[in-house]
Design a protein around this motif. Structure first.
Motif, short mmCIF file in Angstrom:
data_model
loop_
_atom_site.label_atom_id
_atom_site.label_comp_id
_atom_site.label_asym_id
_atom_site.label_seq_id
_atom_site.Cartn_x
_atom_site.Cartn_y
_atom_site.Cartn_z
N ILE A 1289 0.87 -1.18 0.00
CA ILE A 1289 0.00 0.00 0.00
C ILE A 1289 0.90 1.22 0.00
O ILE A 1289 1.70 1.43 0.92
N THR A 1290 0.79 2.00 -1.07
CA THR A 1290 1.71 3.13 -1.22
C THR A 1290 0.95 4.36 -1.68
O THR A 1290 -0.05 4.25 -2.40
N MET A 1291 1.41 5.50 -1.27
CA MET A 1291 0.78 6.76 -1.66
C MET A 1291 1.51 7.31 -2.89
O MET A 1291 2.73 7.44 -2.90
N GLY A 1292 0.76 7.58 -3.95
CA GLY A 1292 1.38 8.10 -5.16
C GLY A 1292 0.72 7.54 -6.40
O GLY A 1292 -0.38 7.00 -6.36
N SER A 1293 1.45 7.65 -7.53
CA SER A 1293 0.92 7.25 -8.82
C SER A 1293 1.61 5.99 -9.31
O SER A 1293 2.74 5.70 -8.92
N VAL A 1294 0.91 5.25 -10.18
CA VAL A 1294 1.51 4.04 -10.76
C VAL A 1294 2.69 4.41 -11.66
O VAL A 1294 3.55 3.55 -11.94
N LEU A 1463 -0.77 -1.20 -4.56
CA LEU A 1463 -2.05 -0.51 -4.54
C LEU A 1463 -1.79 0.96 -4.26
O LEU A 1463 -1.42 1.35 -3.13
N CYS A 1464 -1.93 1.78 -5.26
CA CYS A 1464 -1.54 3.19 -5.18
C CYS A 1464 -2.72 4.04 -4.74
O CYS A 1464 -3.80 3.96 -5.34
N THR A 1465 -2.51 4.86 -3.74
CA THR A 1465 -3.57 5.69 -3.19
C THR A 1465 -3.34 7.15 -3.53
O THR A 1465 -2.22 7.56 -3.86
N ALA A 1466 -4.40 7.93 -3.39
CA ALA A 1466 -4.33 9.33 -3.73
C ALA A 1466 -3.90 10.20 -2.57
O ALA A 1466 -3.55 11.36 -2.76
N SER A 1467 -3.90 9.65 -1.36
CA SER A 1467 -3.54 10.46 -0.20
C SER A 1467 -3.05 9.56 0.92
O SER A 1467 -3.25 8.34 0.91
N GLN A 1469 -4.15 9.70 3.93
CA GLN A 1469 -5.34 9.26 4.67
C GLN A 1469 -5.95 8.02 4.04
O GLN A 1469 -6.36 7.09 4.74
N GLU A 1470 -5.99 8.00 2.71
CA GLU A 1470 -6.55 6.84 2.02
C GLU A 1470 -5.70 5.60 2.24
O GLU A 1470 -6.20 4.50 2.44
#
Length: 1485
Positions: A1289-1294, A1463-1467, A1469-1470
């Motif tokens: 689980i990572t924050m950012g873009s693919v 799994l890339c998240t937008a924030s 918090q997400e």
């Protein structure tokens, strides 16, 4: 078959000189009146002595016929008859001469011809088109209510009612060919208008109390012989008026049976002004008309006679004008207690005037009102009964109230919390199920009603069940009369109601009238026959405990705690162990050992099972609760309870314990069906240290079965008592049910030390808990502690690829009470800790092979319950249905259900004839003989009864079955000739009368909807096996179709998922079948037709022919919205909604989705003519009202009633329209003010359409592991067979992902036309891919062409491009996926109330992730990056969309070879929220 003896009491002399039975006592249960009569009828007994069989049971295979035929018993040695053609010749019954006269054999030819002619004329007079063969009626001496006496000479005498306290009623009368018309009232009116002076009774009205010291019964005054002279006052009237005027102690004006001519009325008027003591007025049967009553009323008003206590004007010719003239008395009198205006011509208007006058009375004291046998359609608006606090007896027998009137009365009484109504009579009013349901609801709210009269109405099983259900709450009602004279074919329901009313007398210490009479008779012990057992009152051992431990019954306690709406007689008497209600006891002539109820058998702890020399031994008890149905009070229908694969679970546990040497111990497996009694014994005796409970479950109680197919509720209070009495012998309980956590908490609260909670899914076979149980019990048997075994079970579930992720794993599998990780509380040994008590062996049953039940047998739970219930009260049950509906499969399942419960049904064998192909006839001599008899019967061309071989085998079978209790299943479709049918009738009739046997006859007949119940001509129960509903059809299709499991279709992987796609939640959550039919749209009807129309055979054919392309097209069609509107306002709202969604889909370039919305809009537009506006409805209503008045004036009551129903429907439609408009206005104001309830948690929404799923809001979880503020990353392990898959689980873009080696790819969320130039991320990929990528994009197949553009990838699917080299990307593959949400994650809101839309949202999100991962697995990619697909974080669907995506990824990753998923998240918090969700799914960091 020998008849059981019964204790009866007789009157020394009846009115015709013959002694008759007053009541019949059976095991302490007093039968009288209708119950007595039905008992004699159902046993073929003499209806006078009730001790001699006078009729024998017969079976008619083809056509219709009587159930019983008269017998003649003749002693050849003495030449005497004991029974002659159905008449008992015992002393005090009939003589031979009387019997011959009654059969028309005695007397001269002239006298016989004269008697026949007289009888013919009598029948002609009685013939009435509305209700043929109407029984004679008489007035109830207490209430004036019409009761029926018996026409035939075998009837119980009318004097019986004086002893029993209930009306003496005859056998079942012929029903009217037209439902709803009270023929009895019209019959009386016809006779009166002929001027025949017809009277119902010769006695003075019961409403007059002559016991007062100031009154004298003037009917005993000697009548002068002076003749009546025209123009002069009748001498009788003159004498009575003279007494009334001259003597103050004469307070009664009684002119009963004296015709009041105009001069007589004038004399009465003159006397009114001269008397001051008038107390009671009786003007019964005086041929009084309106003009006469108006004069009398005016005289009363002028003389100010408002202190009258009783006014009776029965059986005259009074109409609305006459009773309106009495309004002054009704509105002013403070003494009028009794008013009798029965048997007149008062209509609804007159009745409304009467009630309105009483309503305006400031101090009313009216307690007894009789308006029976008039022409009343409805009363007032209900205001009288809503506000009255004095009326105790209200008689409306013989009117035209119908369902609408009954509902009006019921609603008014229910709303009046100060009502004191005690007796309500509504017989002969054409009331059907709707009215009965309204009365049942009234009974639930009312606490004063004691007697309810419902004779000669049109109530069927549905209404009767509603009444039975209401009695679970109401404890004041003591008598409900007339139920036998309705269209209730399930006599068990009536018996259950009678038994419950009898129990009320026991609970309150007030014996019903039947008991008061019985107390004077003698009692004796005797055996109980098989049909007798439905009347018996045998108590379960639970009620033989000490008085202080009894308390109220289990169901009555349950009612206080929860409102499930499922109460039947079994739940009301849940603490009772009902006797064998299906099978008879062995006849008295065949000695049989006494058998104690299984729950009362003592288990001797000192008797231990022998063990192997080196291995310890213990026992595991598995209780399985498999009820078939429960009764829903809200819909008044039986609701099916899905059948689970309990055998699969039991076999899995048995396999886990099958190797004692490897386990280090022997575990004996004891599998039983659980009832309240067996549940209690298991705790009390401690038959095993661990109890495994498997079943359907409920969130408010333990849901057990009653042993006969019905759900039985066990509240927590009784469970606590069971556990307390067991003194801790049961250490561990494993709960494997739906709502497992609620039930597990109940066990903890009751005092069980350790409880394992396994949440069951609604699927027929739930793999997760089964795999857990295998690992769990293997570990326990291997001497591991409870905590260790639990941990091994959870680890097995996490690794298994067969287990679907359906929710929080910590909630699905938990060990209670919850303790910290280092707490040693659960580190206890379970097995091998104490000696194991010996169990009593189960009853032995024998059954030759039965036809195989299909592997996928769904949707027949209610049908099975109907057959079981029918067997409880009927000895012959016919089963019919359309060709291919599965009649044999259903009955085979019923037979197995019975055989699996020998302790409940107490049967010895079930024989299926003709024998199935797999049966070995030589295995059993009885079965071989039966097969021979049936085969010989099928092949017969003539009468074979006396053929030597047939007779020999028949006698042998009769002798062998004489001491057995058996069920014989006959496939009547094999008997195609007249000779075979007649021979079958003979052999079945013989067996039925000679041995204890029930017969299930499978026929080729398909009963109509109305003929599912018995009629007066077809006395055996006919159970019709109808088509499956849409949900069951989809489940069966999904299980039979190979393409659903093998095609890899991303939308559906299982039959349950397929059914969810086919059946929208708005249809699935509706219990009522009628409501489902109203709400099903063109979409549902088309799908139902495609799947086979509910016929299992057609469904199987359709499933076998289905291809993967067919499945894809079907699922594509199933995405169409389900159109459900009930008003014009709702129609406009839906059109606006789908028009908006269509525009949004076109703007987002999702053209296939736009076509779905176009179809929905077209269907909605087609519904416009069905929903006129309020103004049009008002005009139509005015037209109907004019027609209604016209028909009433012409006294065309049937036509008027039809118009009235149309008016009511128009009013309901208009109310819906007005309500819908008001709601729209309210919502508009709320939106204007910024008030929105859109933040409702989606986990609460889940409960609305999936009651059996248990999800917990992620935001409420207390999970320790969170992402670091600096790193913004976390890695978790997805367990699978042979290793793990890393979930990063990572924050950012693919685009920022970097892979060191191997083949990698990324997922890009796009639209259906795959236009990547609509957002920045798409443009980056296009730029990085260069010309080769753009060429690949252009080469994608166009799957559909629309008016707006091409469709290359429909919603829920994915396409892949690669391997390619990208300038700025390390990935080799790009997977284009289309989800139901915008790729930019900017969808803000979702309508919480749109259950169907929520389901589509879930399904398509799941399908889009599945499509991507399946495509990724096919390309051999090792690592993949997937951006989250969610709604806007401020929207109400945000959390839910994250949860669905994560569950799908974890579920699919178990069956792939992927090394890692990013799994890339937008924030940040997400990402943190996703980590909490992953930990809830059981993943480890």
């Amino acid at each position: 078959m020998a008849e059981p003896e019964a204790q009866s009491s007789t009157n020394p002399e009846s009115s015709n000189g013959f002694p008759v039975v007053s009541f019949l006592e059976i095991e302490g249960r007093v039968l009288s009146g209708e119950e007595f009569e039905e008992y004699c009828k159902d046993h073929g007994l003499c209806r006078r002595c009730a001790n001699v069989r006078t009729h024998r049971r017969v079976i008619k295979l083809f056509g219709r016929g009587k159930k019983w035929e008269p017998m003649t018993l003749h002693d050849e040695e003495t030449g005497e008859y004991s029974v002659y053609k159905g008449y008992c010749l015992k002393p005090n019954c009939y003589t031979l001469g009387q019997a011959k006269r009654l059969t028309g054999e005695a007397g001269t030819k002239d006298s016989r011809d004269k008697r026949r002619k007289k009888l013919k004329m009598k029948m002609l007079r009685k013939s009435d088109k509305n209700r043929p063969e109407r029984r004679k009626t008489r007035a109830d001496p207490e209430t004036g209510s019409i009761m029926s006496t018996m026409d035939d000479d075998m009837s119980i005498m009318s004097g019986m009612s004086d002893l029993s306290g209930i009306s003496s009623a005859s056998g079942r009368s012929s029903r009217s060919s037209r439902s709803g018309l009270s023929g009895i009232a019209s019959t009386f009116r016809k006779k009166k208008r002929r001027g025949s002076g017809f009277s119902l009774t010769d006695s003075v009205s019961s409403f007059t109390d002559f016991s007062d010291d100031d009154t004298i019964d003037t009917t005993q005054t000697p009548m002068p012989l002076k003749p009546v002279v025209p123009g002069e006052v009748n001498p009788i009237i003159s004498q009575r008026l003279e007494q009334l005027v001259k003597h103050d102690y004469f307070a009664v004006l009684d002119m009963t049976k004296v015709e009041l001519r105009p001069e007589d009325v004038d004399a009465i008027v003159a006397a009114m002004g001269q008397t001051k003591t008038l107390d009671t007025i009786v003007l019964n049967k005086c041929r009084l008309r309106d003009d006469g009553l108006i004069k009398i009323a005016n005289a009363l008003e002028q003389a100010n006679h408002i202190n009258i206590r009783s006014f009776s004007c029965r059986q005259n010719r009074i109409g609305n004008k006459g009773v309106t003239a009495l309004s002054f008395l009704f509105s002013k009198s403070e003494t009028l207690e009794t008013l009798d205006l029965s048997e007149n011509s008062i209509s609804s208007k007159g009745a409304a005037n009467i009630l309105s006058a009483f309503s305006s009375n400031p101090k009313p004291v009216l307690s007894n009102l009789n308006l029976s046998q008039n022409e009343i359609w409805d009363m007032d608006d209900g205001s009288f009964l809503r506000s009255n606090t004095t009326l105790k007896i209200f008689n409306l027998d013989g009117n035209f109230m119908h369902d609408e009137g009954a509902e009006q009365i019921a609603n008014a009484i229910a709303a009046n919390k100060q009502s004191v109504i005690e007796k309500l009579y509504l017989g002969w009013n054409g009331i059907s199920d709707d009215g009965a349901i309204a009365l049942a609801r009234m009974m639930e709210a009312n606490e004063t009603l004691q007697v309810l009269g419902l004779a000669e109405n049109d109530i069927s099983n549905t209404g009767a069940r509603a009444i039975l259900s209401a009695l679970a709450i109401n404890t004041s009602v003591r008598e409900i009369s007339g139920l036998y004279h309705n269209q209730i074919d399930r006599k068990f329901i009536i018996v259950a109601i009678k038994r419950l009313l009898h129990r009320y007398g026991e609970r309150t210490g007030q014996a019903p009238p039947t008991e008061q009479a019985a107390d004077e008779g003698e009692t004796s012990d005797h055996s109980v026959g098989w049909a007798q057992q439905i009347y018996s009152d045998e108590r379960h051992f639970d009620e033989k405990e000490e008085e202080q431990d009894q308390g109220p019954s289990i169901a009555l306690e349950a009612i206080e705690h929860w409102d499930w709406g499922t109460f039947g007689i079994e739940e009301i008497e849940a603490s009772r162990s009902p006797p064998s209600a299906v099978m008879p006891d062995v006849p008295d002539r065949v000695p049989s050992p006494a058998v104690e109820p299984e729950a009362t058998k003592e288990v001797e702890p000192e008797e231990l099972v022998e063990v192997a020399p080196n291995l310890p031994i213990d026992r595991l008890t598995v209780f399985q609760s498999a009820p078939l149905a429960y009764f829903d009070r809200k819909t008044s229908e039986h609701i099916a309870i899905p059948i689970f694969d309990f055998q699969y679970e039991a076999d899995a546990i048995e396999d886990a314990l099958a190797n004692p040497e490897a386990l280090g111990g022997v575990i004996e497996l004891n599998v039983e069906n659980v009832t309240a009694g067996r549940f209690k014994v298991s705790f009390l005796q401690g038959t095993s240290p661990i109890m495994h409970f498997s079943g359907i479950g409920h969130d408010s109680c333990l849901a057990l079965e009653n042993g006969f197919g019905y759900m039985q509720a066990l509240p927590t209070t009784d469970l606590m008592r069971f556990v307390k009495n067991g003194e801790g012998k049961v250490k561990v309980v494993v709960v494997h049910t739906c709502y497992a956590r609620a039930m597990a908490d109940a066990f903890i609260e009751a005092g069980v030390p350790h409880v394992v909670c396994l949440q069951r899914d609604t699927a027929f076979r739930d793999e997760g808990p089964v795999e857990f149980a295998q690992a769990f019990y293997t570990a326990l048997a291997s001497h591991k502690t409870l905590q260790q075994a639990f941990n091994e079970g959870v680890d097995t579930v996490k690794r298994s690829s067969n287990v679907k992720v359906t929710g929080n794993i910590a909630q699905q599998y938990c060990l209670l009470p919850e303790k910290p990780a280092n707490d040693p509380y659960h580190n206890v040994d379970v097995f091998y800790q104490r000696p194991m008590p010996k169990l009593s062996p189960p009853p032995e049953v024998f059954s030759p092979p039965l036809p195989e039940v299909p592997e996928h047998f769904v949707g027949r739970e209610v049908d099975m319950y109907e057959v079981l219930e029918s067997l409880r009260v009927d000895d012959v049950v016919r089963v019919g249905g359309a060709v291919g509906c599965g009649k044999a499969s259903c009955i085979s399942a019923v037979a197995r259900y019975i055989l699996e419960r020998p302790k409940s049904f107490k049967i010895d064998s079930v024989y299926w004839l003709p024998a199935p192909e797999s049966a070995e006839k030589e295995e059993d001599e009885i079965y071989e003989d039966l097969c021979f008899l049936i085969e010989m019967t099928i092949n017969s061309e003539d009468q074979i009864w006396e053929e030597p071989e047939f007779a020999q085998r028949r006698d042998r079978v009769t002798s062998a079955l004489a001491d057995m209790r058996s069920i014989l299943v006959i496939d009547g479709r094999m008997f195609t000739t007249e000779a075979s049918g007649e021979n079958l009738e003979m052999i079945l009739t013989h067996l039925l009368n000679e041995v204890s046997m029930k017969i299930v006859l499978i026929t080729a007949m398909e009963a109509s909807k109305s003929s599912k119940t018995k009629t007066s001509r077809q006395e055996e129960t006919m159970v019709n096996i109808g088509p499956l509903d849409l949900k069951s059809s989809a489940l069966l299709f999904g299980n039979l179709s190979e393409v659903i499991s093998r095609s890899g279709n991303p939308i559906v992987h299982t039959a349950e998922e397929f059914a969810d796609c086919i059946v929208p939640p708005s249809i699935a959550k509706i219990a009522s079948s009628d409501e489902k039919q109203k709400l099903e749209s063109n979409r549902s009807n088309k799908l139902y037709e495609i799947l086979g129309g509910g016929n299992p055979t057609e469904i199987a054919k359709s499933a076998s022919a289905f291809t993967e392309i067919d499945l894809r097209n079907l699922l594509r069609f199933a995405k169409r919205p389900e159109i459900q509107v009930d008003s014009g306002a709702a129609l406009e709202e839906e059109i606006l909604k789908y028009t908006t969604l269509k525009k949004k889909a076109i703007d987002g370039k999702n053209y296939a989705r736009a076509y779905d919305f176009t179809d929905a809009i077209e269907e909605l537009e087609g519904l416009r003519p069905k929903f006129p506006n309020v103004e049009d409805l008002a005009k139509k209503e005015a037209e109907y009202k004019e027609k209604f008045k016209k028909y009433l004036k012409m006294k065309k009551y049937n036509e008027a009633n039809a118009i009235k129903r149309k008016i009511l429907e128009l009013k309901k439609t208009a109310l819906r329209e007005k309500h819908a408009k008001a709601e729209d206005a309210k919502n508009a104001v709320a939106l204007t003010n910024g008030d929105s309830n859109g933040k409702k948690n989606f986990y609460e929404i889940d409960k609305l359409f999936s009651q059996l799923r248990l999800d917990q809001p992620i935001t409420a979880m207390d999970v320790s592991g969170t992402l670091s503020d600096n790193s913004g990353e976390a890695t978790l392990k997805i367990p699978r067979v042979g290793g793990f898959c890393n979930l990063n689980i990572t924050m950012g873009s693919v685009f920022d992902l970097a892979y060191e080696d191997g083949t990698s790819g990324i997922v890009y969320w796009t639209n259906e036309c795959c236009d990547m130039a609509v957002d920045d991320d798409g443009k980056k990929i296009l730029e990085a891919g260069g010309e080769s990528f753009q060429t690949a994009m252009q080469s994608l197949d166009v799957q559909a062409t629309t008016d707006w553009g091409p469709v290359k990838c429909p919603t829920g699917e994915a396409v892949g491009i690669g391997p390619l080299s990208f300038s700025t990307l390390q990935a080799k593959f790009v997977f284009l996926a289309v989800g139901p949400l915008s790729p930019s994650n900017d969808d803000t809101e979702w309508d919480d109330s749109d259950l169907n839309g929520i389901q589509i949202l879930e399904t398509e999100i799941r399908a889009s992730y599945r499509s991507s991962l399946q495509l990724i697995a096919q390309t051999g990619v090792n690592d993949v990056g997937i951006p989250t697909l969610t709604s806007n974080p401020t929207g109400n669907a945000y959390e839910r969309t994250l949860w669905i995506g994560l569950k799908t990824i974890v579920e699919e990753a178990k069956s792939t070879e992927l090394r890692s998923i990013d799994l890339c998240t937008a924030s940040h918090q997400e990402a943190n929220l996703l980590l909490k969700m992953a930990l809830a799914l059981g993943l480890s960091v």
